[in-house]
Write a protein that holds these residues in place. Structure first.
Motif, PDB file in Angstrom:
ATOM      1  N   LEU A 192     -36.091 109.589  -6.590  1.00 13.00           N
ATOM      2  CA  LEU A 192     -34.751 109.576  -6.013  1.00 13.00           C
ATOM      3  C   LEU A 192     -34.683 110.553  -4.850  1.00 13.00           C
ATOM      4  CD1 LEU A 192     -32.440 109.571  -9.164  1.00 13.00           C
ATOM      5  CD2 LEU A 192     -32.915 107.652  -7.643  1.00 13.00           C
ATOM      6  N   ARG A 193     -34.294 110.037  -3.692  1.00 11.23           N
ATOM      7  CA  ARG A 193     -34.099 110.892  -2.526  1.00 11.23           C
ATOM      8  C   ARG A 193     -32.671 110.834  -2.015  1.00 11.23           C
ATOM      9  NH1 ARG A 193     -38.481 108.771   1.501  1.00 11.23           N
ATOM     10  NH2 ARG A 193     -38.228 106.825   0.303  1.00 11.23           N
ATOM     11  N   GLU A 194     -31.881 109.969  -2.622  1.00  6.69           N
ATOM     12  CA  GLU A 194     -30.459 109.873  -2.320  1.00  6.69           C
ATOM     13  C   GLU A 194     -29.784 109.261  -3.543  1.00  6.69           C
ATOM     14  OE1 GLU A 194     -29.446 107.123   0.747  1.00  6.69           O
ATOM     15  OE2 GLU A 194     -30.814 105.571   0.035  1.00  6.69           O
ATOM     16  N   PRO A 195     -28.459 109.325  -3.653  1.00  2.00           N
ATOM     17  CA  PRO A 195     -27.788 108.698  -4.796  1.00  2.00           C
ATOM     18  C   PRO A 195     -28.122 107.211  -4.881  1.00  2.00           C
ATOM     19  CG  PRO A 195     -26.288 110.177  -3.684  1.00  2.00           C
ATOM     20  CD  PRO A 195     -27.522 110.097  -2.819  1.00  2.00           C
ATOM     21  N   LEU A 196     -28.319 106.745  -6.110  1.00  2.00           N
ATOM     22  CA  LEU A 196     -28.733 105.365  -6.347  1.00  2.00           C
ATOM     23  C   LEU A 196     -27.795 104.697  -7.341  1.00  2.00           C
ATOM     24  CD1 LEU A 196     -30.975 103.114  -6.031  1.00  2.00           C
ATOM     25  CD2 LEU A 196     -31.988 104.083  -8.118  1.00  2.00           C
ATOM     26  N   VAL A 197     -27.281 103.523  -6.969  1.00  2.66           N
ATOM     27  CA  VAL A 197     -26.578 102.666  -7.921  1.00  2.66           C
ATOM     28  C   VAL A 197     -27.653 101.866  -8.658  1.00  2.66           C
ATOM     29  CG1 VAL A 197     -24.940 100.783  -8.223  1.00  2.66           C
ATOM     30  CG2 VAL A 197     -24.548 102.507  -6.447  1.00  2.66           C
ATOM     31  N   PRO A 198     -27.807 102.054  -9.965  1.00  4.45           N
ATOM     32  CA  PRO A 198     -28.856 101.336 -10.684  1.00  4.45           C
ATOM     33  C   PRO A 198     -28.443  99.909 -10.988  1.00  4.45           C
ATOM     34  CG  PRO A 198     -27.610 102.686 -12.211  1.00  4.45           C
ATOM     35  CD  PRO A 198     -27.032 102.951 -10.842  1.00  4.45           C
ATOM     36  N   GLY A 199     -29.357  99.181 -11.609  1.00  3.26           N
ATOM     37  CA  GLY A 199     -29.005  97.869 -12.128  1.00  3.26           C
ATOM     38  C   GLY A 199     -29.533  96.691 -11.339  1.00  3.26           C
ATOM     39  N   HIS A 200     -30.456  95.940 -11.949  1.00  6.56           N
ATOM     40  CA  HIS A 200     -30.918  94.675 -11.356  1.00  6.56           C
ATOM     41  C   HIS A 200     -30.695  93.508 -12.305  1.00  6.56           C
ATOM     42  CE1 HIS A 200     -34.492  96.691 -13.208  1.00  6.56           C
ATOM     43  NE2 HIS A 200     -34.567  95.522 -13.823  1.00  6.56           N
ATOM     44  N   GLU A 201     -30.189  93.795 -13.498  1.00  5.97           N
ATOM     45  CA  GLU A 201     -29.851  92.735 -14.460  1.00  5.97           C
ATOM     46  C   GLU A 201     -28.336  92.556 -14.421  1.00  5.97           C
ATOM     47  OE1 GLU A 201     -31.223  94.095 -18.233  1.00  5.97           O
ATOM     48  OE2 GLU A 201     -33.301  94.338 -17.593  1.00  5.97           O
ATOM     49  N   ILE A 202     -27.862  91.635 -13.597  1.00 10.67           N
ATOM     50  CA  ILE A 202     -26.407  91.518 -13.419  1.00 10.67           C
ATOM     51  C   ILE A 202     -25.973  90.060 -13.469  1.00 10.67           C
ATOM     52  CG2 ILE A 202     -26.208  93.650 -12.098  1.00 10.67           C
ATOM     53  CD1 ILE A 202     -26.030  91.984  -9.549  1.00 10.67           C
ATOM     54  N   VAL A 203     -24.693  89.895 -13.795  1.00  8.93           N
ATOM     55  CA  VAL A 203     -24.061  88.583 -13.808  1.00  8.93           C
ATOM     56  C   VAL A 203     -22.602  88.783 -13.434  1.00  8.93           C
ATOM     57  CG1 VAL A 203     -23.405  88.668 -16.252  1.00  8.93           C
ATOM     58  CG2 VAL A 203     -23.811  86.453 -15.168  1.00  8.93           C
ATOM     59  N   GLY A 204     -22.009  87.806 -12.778  1.00 14.14           N
ATOM     60  CA  GLY A 204     -20.616  87.940 -12.374  1.00 14.14           C
ATOM     61  C   GLY A 204     -20.076  86.635 -11.828  1.00 14.14           C
ATOM     62  N   ILE A 205     -19.044  86.744 -11.005  1.00 14.39           N
ATOM     63  CA  ILE A 205     -18.450  85.558 -10.394  1.00 14.39           C
ATOM     64  C   ILE A 205     -18.375  85.760  -8.887  1.00 14.39           C
ATOM     65  CG2 ILE A 205     -17.101  84.996 -12.455  1.00 14.39           C
ATOM     66  CD1 ILE A 205     -14.614  86.014 -10.881  1.00 14.39           C
ATOM     67  N   VAL A 206     -18.391  84.662  -8.166  1.00 11.57           N
ATOM     68  CA  VAL A 206     -18.263  84.718  -6.713  1.00 11.57           C
ATOM     69  C   VAL A 206     -16.848  85.157  -6.349  1.00 11.57           C
ATOM     70  CG1 VAL A 206     -18.247  83.345  -4.596  1.00 11.57           C
ATOM     71  CG2 VAL A 206     -20.058  83.008  -6.302  1.00 11.57           C
ATOM     72  N   ALA A 207     -16.760  86.208  -5.530  1.00 11.74           N
ATOM     73  CA  ALA A 207     -15.463  86.657  -5.017  1.00 11.74           C
ATOM     74  C   ALA A 207     -15.187  86.046  -3.653  1.00 11.74           C
ATOM     75  CB  ALA A 207     -15.426  88.185  -4.935  1.00 11.74           C
ATOM     76  N   GLU A 208     -16.197  86.077  -2.765  1.00  8.72           N
ATOM     77  CA  GLU A 208     -16.060  85.493  -1.426  1.00  8.72           C
ATOM     78  C   GLU A 208     -17.407  84.932  -0.998  1.00  8.72           C
ATOM     79  OE1 GLU A 208     -14.006  87.817   1.665  1.00  8.72           O
ATOM     80  OE2 GLU A 208     -13.682  89.346   0.108  1.00  8.72           O
ATOM     81  N   ASN A 228     -27.023 110.466  -9.146  1.00 10.27           N
ATOM     82  CA  ASN A 228     -27.136 111.368  -7.998  1.00 10.27           C
ATOM     83  C   ASN A 228     -28.447 112.149  -7.999  1.00 10.27           C
ATOM     84  OD1 ASN A 228     -24.608 110.699  -6.879  1.00 10.27           O
ATOM     85  ND2 ASN A 228     -23.587 112.025  -8.368  1.00 10.27           N
ATOM     86  N   ALA A 229     -28.973 112.414  -9.190  1.00 10.83           N
ATOM     87  CA  ALA A 229     -30.231 113.147  -9.350  1.00 10.83           C
ATOM     88  C   ALA A 229     -30.607 113.034 -10.821  1.00 10.83           C
ATOM     89  CB  ALA A 229     -30.068 114.611  -8.936  1.00 10.83           C
ATOM     90  N   LYS A 230     -31.724 113.625 -11.178  1.00 11.16           N
ATOM     91  CA  LYS A 230     -32.162 113.603 -12.571  1.00 11.16           C
ATOM     92  C   LYS A 230     -31.057 114.115 -13.486  1.00 11.16           C
ATOM     93  CE  LYS A 230     -35.635 115.632 -15.649  1.00 11.16           C
ATOM     94  NZ  LYS A 230     -36.824 116.513 -15.727  1.00 11.16           N
ATOM     95  N   GLU A 231     -30.670 113.253 -14.457  1.00 11.40           N
ATOM     96  CA  GLU A 231     -29.645 113.560 -15.456  1.00 11.40           C
ATOM     97  C   GLU A 231     -28.294 113.912 -14.836  1.00 11.40           C
ATOM     98  OE1 GLU A 231     -31.551 116.456 -18.031  1.00 11.40           O
ATOM     99  OE2 GLU A 231     -32.239 114.822 -19.324  1.00 11.40           O
ATOM    100  N   GLU A 232     -28.042 113.394 -13.646  1.00  9.23           N
ATOM    101  CA  GLU A 232     -26.736 113.559 -13.000  1.00  9.23           C
ATOM    102  C   GLU A 232     -26.182 112.184 -12.643  1.00  9.23           C
ATOM    103  OE1 GLU A 232     -26.682 116.215  -9.692  1.00  9.23           O
ATOM    104  OE2 GLU A 232     -27.817 117.781 -10.740  1.00  9.23           O
ATOM    105  N   MET A 233     -25.140 111.791 -13.339  1.00  3.69           N
ATOM    106  CA  MET A 233     -24.555 110.462 -13.170  1.00  3.69           C
ATOM    107  C   MET A 233     -23.047 110.591 -13.059  1.00  3.69           C
ATOM    108  SD  MET A 233     -24.753 107.241 -15.835  1.00  3.69           S
ATOM    109  CE  MET A 233     -26.496 106.982 -15.545  1.00  3.69           C
TER     110      MET A 233
END
Length: 346
Positions: free
Chosen positions: A57-73, A10-15
């Motif tokens: 950061l100017r708005e809340p950010l979901v981090p993460g570009h290193e991802i793996v998963g399964i197709v849901a739809e 949400n901001a610096k050191e706010e998660m």
């Protein structure tokens, strides 16, 4: 409305680990259920500093570009539900005739989990994520999901090696003596990639723990440069993965005449002291490299056939422990790659 879990800065050191509406895929989109998300240096900067370089950061950010998963739809039917996948995290920007073959450098692009755009490009540290169909790459059958989370950082190392080969004309790296300075996750995976391509590889760091992780990968030599410096002029090529000014000077020092140094580490956007004398006196070629282009399929093949690369992962946390995961990842002496589990059934 169906909800899902996600991690949000949400901001610096706010998660927080919180709920959010689960998205529905439209035409040309795929809904992926995320299994694992890796924590990258840029994610750490967003949390601990509130920005990466000029990207604040100017708005809340979901981090993460290193991802793996399964197709849901997948409305297109290209991928069956349950197919293990990883995405290319980039959206390429405005084409440029002068470098039409390098879309990752075009202006106006975006990257998952980045504040470089407005609105911010939300990342993958979420139970589900919507992705473009053309971003999706299926994992080989023999590649476990957890190891597959290393695809994006391995691509960064591979792209650096491709830049090296393009500049030198080397068809492969067999018989080449390559040094990697900085044994963090990017450096370790770059070293692993160089080994897989036939190079003799040395890793250099200022801490013993990362060097032990390098040894677990099977590199040929390690140096703690606070104790022992490699001999000057030793290496055909040097990958600088630490991103600090003294390491750049060291790279020029240990590179041989007419050798090549590739700058992989992201240095701060400030003036800093670098000894350029060896660069000129040895006619060294100095290359920049940024993110990656189209190395995903090669990275997936290497990961599938190199189970030792999974040793780069040192810590696993679930989404409710995300803040602890970020603090662990910040301590490079204690951790290599830290990953977050968004899928509690695995």
């Amino acid at each position: 409305m169906t909800e899902m879990k996600q991690v949000r800065i949400n901001a610096k050191e706010e998660m927080e680990s919180c709920g959010a509406p689960r998205p529905k895929p439209g035409e040309g989109q795929v809904l992926v259920r995320v299994a694992w998300a890796g924590i990258c240096g840029s994610d750490l900067h967003y949390f601990f500093d509130g920005q990466v370089g000029a990207f604040k950061l100017r708005e809340p950010l979901v981090p993460g570009h290193e991802i793996v998963g399964i197709v849901a739809e997948d409305p297109s039917g290209t991928y069956a539900p349950g197919t293990p996948v990883t995405p290319h995290p980039a959206t390429f920007g405005q084409p440029q005739a002068a470098y039409s073959d390098s879309p990752h450098l075009w202006p106006g692009g975006a990257y998952l989990g980045s504040a470089s755009t407005w609105p911010h490009t939300q990342g993958g540290m979420s139970e589900y994520i919507l992705l473009r169909l053309d971003q999706i790459h299926a994992l080989p059958p023999n590649l476990p999901l957890k190891r597959g989370v290393l695809t994006e950082p391995l691509c960064v190392g591979l792209h650096a090696l491709h830049r090296l080969q393009a500049a030198t004309g080397w068809q492969d790296l067999k018989g080449r003596n390559v040094a990697v300075i900085g044994a963090g996750p990017i450096g370790l995976l770059a070293a692993g990639a160089a080994k897989s391509l036939g190079a003799t590889v040395s890793c250099i760091d200022v801490q013993d723990a990362p060097l032990r992780r390098a040894q677990a990968l099977g590199v040929d030599q390690v140096y703690n440069s606070t104790v022992t410096e490699p001999e000057a002029g030793t290496f055909d090529a040097v990958l600088e993965c630490a991103g600090v000014f003294p390491a750049i000077s060291q790279a020029f020092q240990i590179c041989r005449p007419r050798g090549t140094v590739v700058q992989v580490g992201m240095v701060p956007a400030i003036d800093g002291p670098v000894n350029l004398a060896p660069l000129t006196s040895k006619e060294i070629t100095y290359l920049g490299t940024f993110r990656f282009l189209d190395e995903i399929d090669q990275a997936l093949e290497i990961l599938a056939n190199s189970p030792q690369l999974e040793s780069v992962i040192t810590h696993e946390f679930n989404a409710d422990e995300a803040e602890r995961a970020f603090h662990t990842a910040k301590d490079s002496a204690a951790s290599g790659k830290v990953i977050v589990n968004l899928w509690f059934e695995e």
